[in-house]
Design a protein around this motif. Structure first.
Motif, PDB file in Angstrom:
ATOM      1  N   GLY A 246      -6.916  10.598 -12.004  1.00  9.23           N
ATOM      2  CA  GLY A 246      -5.854  10.390 -12.990  1.00  9.23           C
ATOM      3  C   GLY A 246      -6.397  10.596 -14.405  1.00  9.23           C
ATOM      4  O   GLY A 246      -7.586  10.358 -14.647  1.00  9.23           O
ATOM      5  N   PRO A 247      -5.544  11.071 -15.348  1.00 12.47           N
ATOM      6  CA  PRO A 247      -6.022  11.277 -16.719  1.00 12.47           C
ATOM      7  C   PRO A 247      -6.203   9.936 -17.451  1.00 12.47           C
ATOM      8  O   PRO A 247      -5.673   8.913 -17.028  1.00 12.47           O
ATOM      9  N   GLU A 248      -6.926   9.974 -18.545  1.00 12.00           N
ATOM     10  CA  GLU A 248      -7.122   8.763 -19.349  1.00 12.00           C
ATOM     11  C   GLU A 248      -5.787   8.254 -19.849  1.00 12.00           C
ATOM     12  O   GLU A 248      -4.866   9.018 -20.089  1.00 12.00           O
ATOM     13  N   LYS A 249      -5.716   6.971 -19.993  1.00 13.01           N
ATOM     14  CA  LYS A 249      -4.529   6.271 -20.526  1.00 13.01           C
ATOM     15  C   LYS A 249      -3.277   6.441 -19.654  1.00 13.01           C
ATOM     16  O   LYS A 249      -2.169   6.152 -20.096  1.00 13.01           O
ATOM     17  N   SER A 250      -3.468   6.946 -18.418  1.00 12.52           N
ATOM     18  CA  SER A 250      -2.295   7.083 -17.547  1.00 12.52           C
ATOM     19  C   SER A 250      -2.080   5.790 -16.772  1.00 12.52           C
ATOM     20  O   SER A 250      -2.885   4.868 -16.845  1.00 12.52           O
ATOM     21  N   THR A 251      -1.002   5.770 -16.006  1.00 14.33           N
ATOM     22  CA  THR A 251      -0.661   4.565 -15.245  1.00 14.33           C
ATOM     23  C   THR A 251      -0.752   4.862 -13.749  1.00 14.33           C
ATOM     24  O   THR A 251      -0.332   5.917 -13.289  1.00 14.33           O
ATOM     25  N   ILE A 252      -1.304   3.920 -13.013  1.00 13.31           N
ATOM     26  CA  ILE A 252      -1.336   4.024 -11.549  1.00 13.31           C
ATOM     27  C   ILE A 252      -0.319   3.021 -11.026  1.00 13.31           C
ATOM     28  O   ILE A 252      -0.368   1.839 -11.375  1.00 13.31           O
ATOM     29  N   ARG A 253       0.618   3.518 -10.203  1.00  9.81           N
ATOM     30  CA  ARG A 253       1.649   2.618  -9.702  1.00  9.81           C
ATOM     31  C   ARG A 253       1.377   2.276  -8.234  1.00  9.81           C
ATOM     32  O   ARG A 253       1.301   3.165  -7.382  1.00  9.81           O
ATOM     33  N   ILE A 254       1.238   0.994  -7.947  1.00 15.37           N
ATOM     34  CA  ILE A 254       1.020   0.551  -6.571  1.00 15.37           C
ATOM     35  C   ILE A 254       2.284  -0.161  -6.111  1.00 15.37           C
ATOM     36  O   ILE A 254       2.774  -1.075  -6.784  1.00 15.37           O
ATOM     37  N   GLU A 255       2.804   0.297  -4.964  1.00 10.73           N
ATOM     38  CA  GLU A 255       4.109  -0.196  -4.566  1.00 10.73           C
ATOM     39  C   GLU A 255       4.109  -0.640  -3.092  1.00 10.73           C
ATOM     40  O   GLU A 255       3.507   0.025  -2.248  1.00 10.73           O
ATOM     41  N   GLY A 256       4.743  -1.743  -2.804  1.00  9.73           N
ATOM     42  CA  GLY A 256       4.920  -2.171  -1.415  1.00  9.73           C
ATOM     43  C   GLY A 256       6.408  -2.149  -1.090  1.00  9.73           C
ATOM     44  O   GLY A 256       7.180  -2.880  -1.703  1.00  9.73           O
ATOM     45  N   VAL A 257       6.810  -1.296  -0.158  1.00  8.59           N
ATOM     46  CA  VAL A 257       8.232  -1.141   0.139  1.00  8.59           C
ATOM     47  C   VAL A 257       8.531  -1.629   1.564  1.00  8.59           C
ATOM     48  O   VAL A 257       7.795  -1.303   2.509  1.00  8.59           O
ATOM     49  N   ASP A 258       9.604  -2.401   1.671  1.00 10.46           N
ATOM     50  CA  ASP A 258      10.057  -2.926   2.959  1.00 10.46           C
ATOM     51  C   ASP A 258      10.803  -1.816   3.698  1.00 10.46           C
ATOM     52  O   ASP A 258      11.799  -1.298   3.222  1.00 10.46           O
ATOM     53  N   SER A 259      10.306  -1.388   4.856  1.00 15.62           N
ATOM     54  CA  SER A 259      10.953  -0.304   5.600  1.00 15.62           C
ATOM     55  C   SER A 259      11.123  -0.725   7.053  1.00 15.62           C
ATOM     56  O   SER A 259      10.221  -0.527   7.874  1.00 15.62           O
ATOM     57  N   ASP A 260      12.252  -1.335   7.348  1.00 15.11           N
ATOM     58  CA  ASP A 260      12.538  -1.869   8.696  1.00 15.11           C
ATOM     59  C   ASP A 260      11.409  -2.792   9.184  1.00 15.11           C
ATOM     60  O   ASP A 260      11.171  -3.815   8.583  1.00 15.11           O
ATOM     61  N   ASP A 261      10.720  -2.342  10.229  1.00 12.90           N
ATOM     62  CA  ASP A 261       9.668  -3.206  10.776  1.00 12.90           C
ATOM     63  C   ASP A 261       8.302  -2.897  10.172  1.00 12.90           C
ATOM     64  O   ASP A 261       7.283  -3.316  10.698  1.00 12.90           O
ATOM     65  N   LYS A 262       8.301  -2.139   9.078  1.00 10.05           N
ATOM     66  CA  LYS A 262       7.006  -1.746   8.490  1.00 10.05           C
ATOM     67  C   LYS A 262       6.942  -2.028   6.995  1.00 10.05           C
ATOM     68  O   LYS A 262       7.976  -2.137   6.324  1.00 10.05           O
ATOM     69  N   TRP A 263       5.718  -2.098   6.503  1.00  7.37           N
ATOM     70  CA  TRP A 263       5.493  -2.081   5.061  1.00  7.37           C
ATOM     71  C   TRP A 263       4.915  -0.718   4.715  1.00  7.37           C
ATOM     72  O   TRP A 263       3.987  -0.272   5.385  1.00  7.37           O
ATOM     73  N   VAL A 264       5.491  -0.086   3.703  1.00  8.25           N
ATOM     74  CA  VAL A 264       4.899   1.159   3.218  1.00  8.25           C
ATOM     75  C   VAL A 264       4.222   0.853   1.887  1.00  8.25           C
ATOM     76  O   VAL A 264       4.871   0.433   0.931  1.00  8.25           O
ATOM     77  N   ILE A 265       2.905   1.024   1.874  1.00  8.63           N
ATOM     78  CA  ILE A 265       2.141   0.769   0.654  1.00  8.63           C
ATOM     79  C   ILE A 265       1.755   2.115   0.065  1.00  8.63           C
ATOM     80  O   ILE A 265       1.211   2.971   0.764  1.00  8.63           O
ATOM     81  N   SER A 266       2.066   2.311  -1.207  1.00 11.79           N
ATOM     82  CA  SER A 266       1.739   3.604  -1.801  1.00 11.79           C
ATOM     83  C   SER A 266       1.028   3.438  -3.134  1.00 11.79           C
ATOM     84  O   SER A 266       1.202   2.450  -3.836  1.00 11.79           O
ATOM     85  N   VAL A 267       0.184   4.423  -3.428  1.00 17.38           N
ATOM     86  CA  VAL A 267      -0.556   4.454  -4.692  1.00 17.38           C
ATOM     87  C   VAL A 267      -0.231   5.779  -5.357  1.00 17.38           C
ATOM     88  O   VAL A 267      -0.509   6.841  -4.801  1.00 17.38           O
ATOM     89  N   CYS A 268       0.391   5.699  -6.546  1.00 19.15           N
ATOM     90  CA  CYS A 268       0.848   6.921  -7.220  1.00 19.15           C
ATOM     91  C   CYS A 268       0.026   7.152  -8.486  1.00 19.15           C
ATOM     92  O   CYS A 268      -0.106   6.262  -9.326  1.00 19.15           O
ATOM     93  N   ASP A 269      -0.559   8.362  -8.581  1.00 20.74           N
ATOM     94  CA  ASP A 269      -1.343   8.677  -9.794  1.00 20.74           C
ATOM     95  C   ASP A 269      -0.614   9.732 -10.613  1.00 20.74           C
ATOM     96  O   ASP A 269       0.414  10.254 -10.199  1.00 20.74           O
ATOM     97  N   GLN A 270      -1.178  10.033 -11.789  1.00 22.97           N
ATOM     98  CA  GLN A 270      -0.577  11.072 -12.632  1.00 22.97           C
ATOM     99  C   GLN A 270      -1.565  12.214 -12.831  1.00 22.97           C
ATOM    100  O   GLN A 270      -1.633  12.815 -13.900  1.00 22.97           O
ATOM    101  N   GLY A 271      -2.316  12.485 -11.790  1.00 22.69           N
ATOM    102  CA  GLY A 271      -3.328  13.547 -11.857  1.00 22.69           C
ATOM    103  C   GLY A 271      -2.736  14.923 -11.666  1.00 22.69           C
ATOM    104  O   GLY A 271      -1.529  15.132 -11.852  1.00 22.69           O
ATOM    105  N   GLU A 272      -3.577  15.863 -11.270  1.00 21.75           N
ATOM    106  CA  GLU A 272      -3.146  17.252 -11.130  1.00 21.75           C
ATOM    107  C   GLU A 272      -2.287  17.479  -9.885  1.00 21.75           C
ATOM    108  O   GLU A 272      -1.632  18.489  -9.743  1.00 21.75           O
ATOM    109  N   GLY A 273      -2.328  16.552  -8.960  1.00 23.48           N
ATOM    110  CA  GLY A 273      -1.568  16.722  -7.715  1.00 23.48           C
ATOM    111  C   GLY A 273      -2.320  17.555  -6.698  1.00 23.48           C
ATOM    112  O   GLY A 273      -3.381  18.113  -7.000  1.00 23.48           O
ATOM    113  N   ILE A 274      -1.768  17.625  -5.496  1.00 22.41           N
ATOM    114  CA  ILE A 274      -2.434  18.364  -4.410  1.00 22.41           C
ATOM    115  C   ILE A 274      -1.486  19.439  -3.907  1.00 22.41           C
ATOM    116  O   ILE A 274      -0.308  19.171  -3.666  1.00 22.41           O
ATOM    117  N   SER A 275      -2.003  20.662  -3.761  1.00 15.77           N
ATOM    118  CA  SER A 275      -1.132  21.770  -3.363  1.00 15.77           C
ATOM    119  C   SER A 275      -0.626  21.577  -1.938  1.00 15.77           C
ATOM    120  O   SER A 275      -1.241  20.856  -1.139  1.00 15.77           O
TER     121      SER A 275
END
Lengths: 121, 484
Positions: free
Chosen positions: B395-424
């Motif tokens: 991730g670039p300097e001064k950017s934000t990393i978002r960590i999220e826990g989402v309720d999805s039926d019988d599961k938890w979806v945990i995600s980590v979102c960056d603001q980097g270059e991304g992946i092709s």
């Protein structure tokens, strides 16, 4: 001068620790195995022992037990030096009588702070 | 002999009238052929299958005795019943006929009823013997088709039967084995006596009825093969032991493969051990001395070099630790899942990165409740550790990393979102596959972190993946785990 005994079989590790200790002005003594260490704690009054837990022949835990069973040496604080592969064993060492532990590779920034902390106790 | 067609009878008599008469008596119920000499008869028998031969004794050229002897001495014709016919049957003729191998006698002039009765009973015998032979052949065929070695050993340790596969493995013909001492034919000399003793013990009724064993046999060219045997004692109707039937499978390749596998596993363990102990310790010593020097050196260019050494050394320590961790995870095949709240784990991991976050002045945004109770193993921490570590790294300097826990039926979806270059797109599916890089040199390495994530999630039977940040630049790395 504060006297510290370093028990470590790996010469490079030994050199690093001794180098650090001396740079902080401690008087350090080397013991490359458990037997030598046990002789030395009898000869000289140490303020602290840094003990590698993985030693050839006599293991660190054995050395620790003997030091702690002996009236003459039981009050010397012992800090366990633990390898990455021993993660999870720290509790065991504390129960066996270690004052604390330091994991290798040694973080030299915290080294003096930690040593001083145990010396005060 | 075909059940449907008429049995075939060959009549041999130098007197044409006699041949015609017998043919007349028999031709209604049998397929008859008549010849006038022994020589002609032998020619006929070469090309045609007969079920019975009626043979005149007194003939010019080859006599009946001689023809009979020839027939009875030939494996192909010895089971054809022969009736000897002659005008004068004296005791001497009968003895000579028996010596020649005849099955019955008939006096001439031939009596129709007598002829028909004798023929009928001998044809019946022939039919039974044909059936017996075909059953025996069938059984032998089954034994030969069998992919396993079948060998019967009699109480004297001699081979009484071996099938084709047995001969193939031994590299010997049936004749080289049948009738020979099995242990002397097949075992290394050093092991013969001991095995013979075990066999004799078995023959005397001691030991269990079924026996499994595995041993090495010596084949004709001197090579050793490992055979896994299943042995069964054969008893006759009175319960006496008459031998042992052993079926054996050549397991040489399997045993070799197993040994190689064990060896390569040992080698792997050795490398892991070298990694975790020797290499890690050495890298740690380098780290220590580098840091000591960094405190003492004041010269700027030298400091810069030391920082480079330190940076690479830290990277190396990380790689060694990850490789050891990955290898350890690979050797586990099951995790004992327990109910754990993921939120404190996430918080702890984030806290452990506070120094790195400060350095790049990055923010962490935690979204979702403070309770995500899931069925996991504590090792799940490493998944979050890797995701967050990557997010900080890319991730670039001064950017934000978002960590999220989402309720999805019988599961938890945990995600980590960056603001980097991304992946092709193409790399998204490859990025978790460490082993692809082993074979394809052109894929840029991303370390072992994501391979560790994949392994941990596989052990959890959970899902994982990466997608583009829907709100702009960067990637979202996510995992889903079962709720507790």
């Amino acid at each position: 001068m504060t006297k510290i005994l370093v028990v470590e079989d790996n010469p490079m590790n030994m050199e690093l620790v001794v180098d650090l200790l001396e740079s902080y002005g401690y008087d350090s003594t080397k013991a490359e195995n458990g037997e030598v260490a046990l002789e030395m704690v009898k000869e000289k009054a140490f303020d602290l022992v840094l003990l590698d837990m993985q030693l050839p022949k006599m293991d660190g835990t054995d050395v620790l037990r003997i030091i702690k069973d002996d009236q003459q040496t039981k009050d010397i604080p012992v800090i366990a030096l633990t390898a990455h592969s021993m993660r999870g064993d720290e509790e065991k060492f504390l129960n066996a009588g270690c004052a604390g532990y330091m994991s290798k590779p040694i973080d030299i920034h915290k080294f003096k702070e930690i040593i001083d902390g145990y010396l005060k106790q | 002999m075909n059940e449907k067609s008429l049995p075939k009878i060959l009549i041999i008599d130098d007197e044409p009238y006699n041949v015609s008469l017998m043919e007349a008596y028999l031709s209604l119920d049998y397929d008859t052929t008549g010849v006038l000499s022994g020589e002609d008869a032998l020619e006929m028998i070469k090309t045609d299958d007969f079920d019975l031969v009626i043979l005149d004794i007194m003939m010019p050229g080859l006599s009946g005795y001689e023809v009979c002897k020839i027939l009875k001495n030939d494996v192909k014709t010895k089971f054809i019943p022969v009736i000897m016919a002659t005008a004068l049957f004296e005791k001497g003729d009968q003895i000579r006929s028996i010596e020649a191998g005849a099955d019955d006698f008939l006096s001439k002039p031939v009596d129709q009823i007598e002829l028909k009765t004798r023929v009928r009973s001998l044809i019946k015998v022939k039919r039974l013997s044909d059936n017996l032979i075909s059953e025996r052949d069938q059984a032998q065929r089954y034994l030969d088709i069998a992919g396993v070695i079948m060998v019967v050993i009699d109480p004297d340790q001699k081979v009484s039967l071996i099938n084709r596969r047995g001969c193939e493995v031994l590299g010997r013909s049936e004749e080289e084995v049948v009738g020979k001492n099995w242990f002397e034919v097949s075992l290394p000399i050093s092991e013969q006596q001991q095995t013979k003793d075990v066999f004799d013990n078995l023959m005397s009724g001691n030991g269990s009825e079924y026996e499994y064993n595995e041993n090495q046999i010596v084949i004709k060219n001197g090579d050793l093969r490992v055979i896994s045997w299943q042995n069964r004692i054969i008893n006759d109707d009175h319960g006496n032991i008459t031998g042992v039937l052993s079926s054996g499978e050549d397991v040489t390749e399997e045993r070799c493969a197993k040994k190689e596998l064990e060896h390569s596993n040992e080698l792997k363990d050795l490398f892991i051990d070298i990694l975790r102990h020797d290499m890690l310790n050495t890298a740690g010593v380098v780290k220590g001395f580098t840091e000591v020097l960094l405190k003492r050196v004041t010269d700027d260019p030298q400091l810069e070099m030391l920082r480079t050494i330190k940076r690479n050394n830290i990277k190396m320590i990380g790689l060694i630790q990850n490789a050891a961790r990955f290898a350890k995870l690979e050797s586990i095949d099951h995790l004992q899942l327990q109910s754990i709240n993921l939120c404190p784990i996430l918080n702890e991991v984030v806290d452990s990165f506070s120094k790195e976050l400060d350095k790049k002045q990055m923010n962490i945004e935690m979204i979702g409740g403070d309770s995500c109770q899931a069925m996991v193993d504590p090792v799940i921490e490493e998944v979050f550790f890797n995701f967050i570590s990557n997010a900080i790294k890319y991730g670039p300097e001064k950017s934000t990393i978002r960590i999220e826990g989402v309720d999805s039926d019988d599961k938890w979806v945990i995600s980590v979102c960056d603001q980097g270059e991304g992946i092709s797109g193409a790399d998204k599916s490859l990025i978790f596959e460490r082993f692809i890089r082993v074979n394809k040199t052109n894929i840029k390495g991303t370390g072992l972190g994501l391979a560790i994530v994949k392994r941990i999630m596989d052990l959890h039977e959970g899902e994982f993946g990466v997608k583009d940040n829907p709100e702009g630049k960067g990637s979202v790395f996510w995992v889903s785990v079962k709720k507790a």
